[in-house]
Design a protein around this motif. Structure first.
Motif: not given
Length: 163
Positions: A83-102
């Motif tokens: 929702q208000d933040l996003c955890v992003v993995d170097f290899y796999q991207g966001p660890t959960l869906p994140c609408r506001w991040l590409t």
């Protein structure tokens, strides 16, 4: 602009930092921790990034932002998402869906959806360009080995609980 993703990164939109309980929002955060810019965090016009190599440290970061008034995750239709933040993995991207991040997995960078990626902002030192990736199955095996000599009083709480 876009931000570089390192290891496990916690990405927070600057607009959310400004609505948090941090006095003066982003400018207050930079006054207090500005010496870490380019080292422990970096930012572009839209996104603030801090990173860690350990999921436990990332979890602590997520909990810190939550204590500052942000809502890390929500659940919609039975699916957890950032929702208000996003955890992003170097290899796999966001660890959960994140609408506001590409996320671009080839360049290991992210940007606010709807904005042009542009120049990439990242740490002062790039270090290892391809950090070691340990699949979750191997990590579980390593954790079993590391805790095999303990007396069984280990808390059974998952350390990747925010995924």
């Amino acid at each position: 602009m876009a931000v570089k993703i390192k290891f496990l990164s916690v990405v927070v939109p600057i607009e959310n930092i400004n609505k948090s309980s941090i006095e003066e929002g982003l400018s207050g955060l930079l006054k207090q921790f500005g010496g870490g810019r380019g080292k422990s965090f970096w930012l572009d016009d839209h996104l603030y990034v801090e990173f860690a190599m350990s999921p436990i440290d990332v979890q602590a970061s997520v909990e810190k932002w939550e204590s500052l008034g942000l809502t890390p995750r929500i659940e919609e239709g039975g699916q957890r998402m950032w929702q208000d933040l996003c955890v992003v993995d170097f290899y796999q991207g966001p660890t959960l869906p994140c609408r506001w991040l590409t996320f671009d997995p080839n360049a290991h960078m992210a940007w606010k959806s709807g904005a042009a990626p542009g120049a990439i902002v990242g740490p002062d030192s790039e270090g290892d360009q391809t950090p070691l990736f340990i699949p979750s199955e191997k990590m579980a095996e390593m954790a079993r080995f590391a805790t095999s000599g303990l007396d069984g009083n280990v808390e059974a709480k998952p350390w990747w609980k925010f995924w």
